[in-house]
Scaffold this active site. Structure first.
Site, PDB file in Angstrom:
ATOM      1  N   ASP A  16       0.815  -1.223   0.000  1.00  8.22           N
ATOM      2  CA  ASP A  16       0.000   0.000   0.000  1.00  8.22           C
ATOM      3  C   ASP A  16       0.844   1.267   0.000  1.00  8.22           C
ATOM      4  OD1 ASP A  16      -2.477  -1.496   0.187  1.00  8.22           O
ATOM      5  OD2 ASP A  16      -1.934  -1.867   2.271  1.00  8.22           O
ATOM      6  N   LYS A  19       2.718   1.718  -4.991  1.00  7.02           N
ATOM      7  CA  LYS A  19       3.504   1.116  -6.077  1.00  7.02           C
ATOM      8  C   LYS A  19       2.799   1.234  -7.419  1.00  7.02           C
ATOM      9  CE  LYS A  19       3.573  -2.969  -4.328  1.00  7.02           C
ATOM     10  NZ  LYS A  19       2.766  -2.624  -3.161  1.00  7.02           N
ATOM     11  N   GLY A  43      -3.898  -4.888  -4.612  1.00  9.09           N
ATOM     12  CA  GLY A  43      -4.582  -3.877  -5.409  1.00  9.09           C
ATOM     13  C   GLY A  43      -3.669  -2.709  -5.711  1.00  9.09           C
ATOM     14  N   HIS A  44      -3.488  -2.407  -6.983  1.00  9.76           N
ATOM     15  CA  HIS A  44      -2.647  -1.289  -7.398  1.00  9.76           C
ATOM     16  C   HIS A  44      -3.536  -0.218  -8.023  1.00  9.76           C
ATOM     17  CE1 HIS A  44       1.217  -3.976  -7.706  1.00  9.76           C
ATOM     18  NE2 HIS A  44       0.730  -3.859  -6.490  1.00  9.76           N
ATOM     19  N   GLN A 227       2.313  -6.602  -2.828  1.00 11.77           N
ATOM     20  CA  GLN A 227       2.401  -6.413  -1.371  1.00 11.77           C
ATOM     21  C   GLN A 227       3.640  -5.595  -1.026  1.00 11.77           C
ATOM     22  OE1 GLN A 227       1.757 -10.012  -2.286  1.00 11.77           O
ATOM     23  NE2 GLN A 227      -0.372  -9.444  -2.290  1.00 11.77           N
TER      24      GLN A 227
END
Length: 439
Positions: A16, A19, A43-44, A227
């Site tokens: 988080d 990235k 999730g990006h 991650q």
């Protein structure tokens, strides 16, 4: 080709860190972006001219015209999730066909993986890891147990039917005996996954060959982590970790390129620290200051929507992350979230059992003994949003970044001062090293 034309980009803490945005910004400089670990638990988020894109499996590079996106063998793939993302991108007019490639050696997540994980996480008396309950861990368990289903096997209908029938027989018994779970229907699962196989087939290839050919031909390649490094199965805050190799070394085993092919490692860290789920967090702030970080930084999980735990930058953890990853460059995100603060605490070292140390404990008991030792730096209380160079930042913001660089043992190469793609700037040495404006 210069080795500097290949780079690993990863989160320096627990994920988080932003990235997604950074990979998107950097992908302008790379011709191929390859994801090497994790699943759709990562999730990006990328914001382009105010429009938000949330990707879970597909590398952010596909948001750039002409940039190839590769899902490597180290990723575990939920076909339904992948096809949903493909449909979303196509609906937004983004080309995917001919630009997205899926490893034939990647492992497949099946419904019984989700069943097992959900039951385990909710069972009375079990230690809660704080997973996303999407079957990631059980899929990796089957991989290591040499009982997984790979994408190449998904495309073999006879093998697929046999595998699902046998696996459901075993998993249904285990889940029912341990958790009282109702059994899954193997025939229904086979029909569903046979349809997925037909839709996924055009994207499947030997991505190790694709990537090694690209590197040999002089193309620039970026390897995208998922991650964060401190969630790595070996080097993270075990057992509160993910199930894959999230460190830079994971790029080698997760894509099939050799270690000598990696030119540089870029670590992404926020100007503070967040964490989702359970596990140690020495600098977590439970006061209104932590809540202010959460609200200003919009710290809610891109995948789960869960509120993130917030706290102050932890230099011992950052130095450890930089060490195990061989991080050369740091990208600092969300500097603007600190704009309103008069003072900013930074943890410079720990005190454990009365002794000051810079060494990260290996066990949970050790983390429980940590007393963070802070140094307070002056805030700038001026907006940094949209700043386009180091020199245009307020003086105290410059001092804050210079302090982080001198204490972290890595060079700051890029700074983000807002959520949009354009609210980012590179420092000159980093721009030259990564070929900014040169694709």
């Amino acid at each position: 080709m210069s080795k500097k034309q290949t780079a690993v980009v990863l989160g320096a803490q627990w994920g988080d860190e932003g990235k997604g945005k950074i990979v998107d910004v950097l992908s302008e400089r790379y011709q191929v972006v390859a994801r090497y670990a994790g699943g759709h638990n990562a999730g990006h988020t990328v914001i382009i001219q105010g429009k938000k894109f949330v990707l879970h499996l597909i590398p952010c590079g596909v948001l750039r015209p002409g940039c190839k996106g590769v899902i490597g063998n180290g990723v575990v793939v939920d076909p339904a999730a992948l096809l949903s993302e493909i449909a979303m991108l196509k609906a937004n007019g983004l080309p995917v066909d001919g630009q997205l490639f899926l490893s034939n050696r990647a492992q497949v997540i099946l419904p019984y993986h989700r069943m097992i994980e959900l039951a385990a996480e909710t069972a009375p008396g079990r230690t809660k890891i704080g997973t996303t309950r999407r079957g990631i861990g059980p899929a990796y368990e089957d991989k290591v147990h040499r009982n997984g289903l790979r994408v190449v096997d998904l495309l073999n209908t006879a093998l697929l039917r046999t595998h699902i029938t046998n696996a459901c027989h075993e998993k249904n018994q285990i889940a029912h005996a341990l958790f009282g779970t109702e059994p899954l229907n193997p025939a229904k699962i086979y029909e569903e996954y046979a349809r997925y196989a037909d839709q996924i087939a055009p994207y499947v290839t030997d991505t190790a060959v694709l990537l090694n050919d690209a590197i040999r031909d002089g193309q620039s390649v970026m390897f995208e982590g998922s991650q964060g490094a401190l969630l790595d199965i070996d080097h993270g805050t075990y057992p509160f970790v993910t199930s894959s190799s999230a460190t830079a070394g994971g790029a080698v085993i997760g894509t099939g390129i050799g270690p000598t092919s990696i030119g540089t490692v870029i670590g992404v860290t926020q100007a503070y620290v967040t964490r989702v789920g359970e596990g140690p967090f020495p600098t977590e702030d439970h006061t209104s200051a932590g809540e202010e970080l959460r609200e200003r930084g919009q710290e809610f999980g891109a995948t789960t929507g869960r509120p993130r735990r917030c706290g102050w930058l932890d230099l011992p953890l950052l130095r450890y992350s930089n060490m195990i990853n061989g991080t050369e460059w740091l990208v600092i995100t969300k500097l603007d979230v600190l704009d309103t603060l008069a003072e900013i605490p930074v943890c410079t070292h720990y005190r454990i059992d009365g002794v000051e140390t810079d060494v990260i404990p290996a066990d949970m008991a050790g983390y429980g003994k940590i007393e963070p030792v802070y140094q307070t730096l002056p805030g700038w209380q001026t907006s940094t949003v949209g700043a386009n160079s180091f020199d245009t930042l307020p003086a105290n913001a410059q001092k804050y970044l210079s302090f982080l660089q001198s204490e972290s043992r890595a060079k700051i190469g890029m700074v983000s001062t807002g959520p949009d793609r354009d609210e980012t700037f590179s420092l000159p040495e980093f721009a030259a090293a990564t070929g900014e404006h040169q694709n």
